[in-house]
Design a protein around this motif. Sequence first.
Motif, PDB file in Angstrom:
ATOM      1  N   ASP A  40      52.443  35.607  12.107  1.00 12.82           N
ATOM      2  CA  ASP A  40      51.024  35.983  12.148  1.00 12.82           C
ATOM      3  C   ASP A  40      50.728  37.198  11.286  1.00 12.82           C
ATOM      4  OD1 ASP A  40      50.090  34.112  14.299  1.00 12.82           O
ATOM      5  OD2 ASP A  40      51.566  35.227  15.476  1.00 12.82           O
TER       6      ASP A  40
ATOM      7  N   GLY B 255      47.425  35.731   1.992  1.00 13.25           N
ATOM      8  CA  GLY B 255      46.691  35.897   3.250  1.00 13.25           C
ATOM      9  C   GLY B 255      45.701  37.034   3.151  1.00 13.25           C
ATOM     10  N   SER B 256      45.232  37.471   4.302  1.00 11.79           N
ATOM     11  CA  SER B 256      44.268  38.564   4.381  1.00 11.79           C
ATOM     12  C   SER B 256      45.008  39.897   4.304  1.00 11.79           C
ATOM     13  CB  SER B 256      43.480  38.474   5.695  1.00 11.79           C
ATOM     14  OG  SER B 256      42.672  39.609   5.879  1.00 11.79           O
ATOM     15  N   VAL B 257      44.681  40.705   3.305  1.00 14.18           N
ATOM     16  CA  VAL B 257      45.385  41.969   3.077  1.00 14.18           C
ATOM     17  C   VAL B 257      44.564  43.136   3.629  1.00 14.18           C
ATOM     18  CG1 VAL B 257      46.339  43.524   1.348  1.00 14.18           C
ATOM     19  CG2 VAL B 257      46.515  41.042   1.027  1.00 14.18           C
ATOM     20  N   LYS B 258      45.215  43.971   4.447  1.00 14.01           N
ATOM     21  CA  LYS B 258      44.590  45.186   4.967  1.00 14.01           C
ATOM     22  C   LYS B 258      45.443  46.375   4.532  1.00 14.01           C
ATOM     23  CE  LYS B 258      42.545  43.046   9.091  1.00 14.01           C
ATOM     24  NZ  LYS B 258      42.479  43.068  10.576  1.00 14.01           N
TER      25      LYS B 258
ATOM     26  N   GLU C 142      47.390  38.862  -2.361  1.00 11.27           N
ATOM     27  CA  GLU C 142      46.132  38.453  -1.718  1.00 11.27           C
ATOM     28  C   GLU C 142      46.023  36.945  -1.595  1.00 11.27           C
ATOM     29  OE1 GLU C 142      43.298  40.430  -4.174  1.00 11.27           O
ATOM     30  OE2 GLU C 142      43.220  42.228  -2.882  1.00 11.27           O
ATOM     31  N   ASN C 143      46.743  36.200  -2.426  1.00 14.04           N
ATOM     32  CA  ASN C 143      46.759  34.740  -2.304  1.00 14.04           C
ATOM     33  C   ASN C 143      47.566  34.269  -1.098  1.00 14.04           C
ATOM     34  OD1 ASN C 143      45.194  34.277  -4.604  1.00 14.04           O
ATOM     35  ND2 ASN C 143      46.979  34.275  -5.964  1.00 14.04           N
TER      36      ASN C 143
ATOM     37  N   ASN D  19      47.189  40.964  -6.606  1.00  9.59           N
ATOM     38  CA  ASN D  19      46.441  39.712  -6.687  1.00  9.59           C
ATOM     39  C   ASN D  19      47.250  38.540  -6.149  1.00  9.59           C
ATOM     40  OD1 ASN D  19      44.151  40.900  -7.924  1.00  9.59           O
ATOM     41  ND2 ASN D  19      45.158  40.825  -9.915  1.00  9.59           N
TER      42      ASN D  19
ATOM     43  N   LYS E  88      48.052  30.018   7.751  1.00  7.80           N
ATOM     44  CA  LYS E  88      46.771  30.119   7.036  1.00  7.80           C
ATOM     45  C   LYS E  88      45.985  31.361   7.435  1.00  7.80           C
ATOM     46  CE  LYS E  88      44.187  27.202  10.297  1.00  7.80           C
ATOM     47  NZ  LYS E  88      43.343  25.983  10.443  1.00  7.80           N
ATOM     48  N   ASN E  89      46.341  31.954   8.586  1.00 10.39           N
ATOM     49  CA  ASN E  89      45.660  33.170   9.053  1.00 10.39           C
ATOM     50  C   ASN E  89      46.555  34.403   8.923  1.00 10.39           C
ATOM     51  OD1 ASN E  89      43.239  31.811   9.910  1.00 10.39           O
ATOM     52  ND2 ASN E  89      44.394  31.052  11.673  1.00 10.39           N
TER      53      ASN E  89
ATOM     54  N   GLU F 224      48.079  37.826   8.175  1.00  7.89           N
ATOM     55  CA  GLU F 224      47.557  39.156   7.847  1.00  7.89           C
ATOM     56  C   GLU F 224      48.683  39.989   7.259  1.00  7.89           C
ATOM     57  OE1 GLU F 224      45.237  41.227  10.782  1.00  7.89           O
ATOM     58  OE2 GLU F 224      44.678  39.367  11.776  1.00  7.89           O
TER      59      GLU F 224
END
Length: 283
Positions: free
Chosen positions: A59, A132-135, A129-130, A126, A84-85, A87
């Motif tokens: 996850d 998943g969601s980057v924080k 970022e492909n 870049n 797909k989710n 993080e």
Amino acid sequence: MNLTVLVDNNTILDEYYIGEHGLSFYIEDNDKKILFDLGYSNVLLENMKKLNIKSEDIDILAISHGHDDHVGGIKYFANKKLNKNLEIIAHPLTFNKKIKKVYNLNEKENNFSIKYQCISSPLDINEIENMGSVKLSKNPIKISENIYFMGEIPSVIDFEKRYSMGKINIGGEYIEDFIYEDSALVYKSNEGLFIISGCAHSGICNIIEYAKKIFNEDRIIGIIGGTYLIDVDDRTKQTLKYFEENNIKNLYLCHCTSFRVKSFIDNVIPLKEVGVGMKIKID
């Protein structure tokens, strides 16, 4: 919390996994599955396969800092089937390019030549970022019910001064790299805090002090991870004194902690065995 060592310099006796100079932990906190660092190579995936841990089940990918022995495995992980989710949690400087000097001896001419070697992530931001969601955050982030990413660690301990390791590219210019992105995870339980470090370039005691401040909690259950303590010098002696003063008894020191340092500390606080395949449970 359940934690499994996926990558470390050592392996557990009679457990036939693969070791390398790197670090990766697989962590389960209730329904969240967390990968903390990715080692240096595809060793991560080989050990995940043997331990029946699937890449698509992860996850959260949290990264301690931008050195290739902690993030090098990302190019292999990125090619697998991913959640797909997914993080991806890190400090804003984690994926900046990093280099260090390498000295080569020319025996014929009896001199040295110098070149620079890349020691950062093989993927740029870049490409990441492909996945998943980057924080990217300097501030602490809660990533599961009981686990927090600590963000940037303040320097408050006198004997843990920042030091430069190579250079980092910021704004197109390479400057001295004090590894300000070096971070850690904290597991918060009813019994106190458990620290999960990468290399602790920011200082293992600085990390602990920041965790204590964030959670207003002085009880430290234990530590697992690297400390970047290499010599039995004043810093190591002061660190041991700090461990004693804070009554830290569960020490799983590994990766970038030298044998000399582990032996020195073990004479006062018996260390726990660490290696690929080791599993621990912290309530």
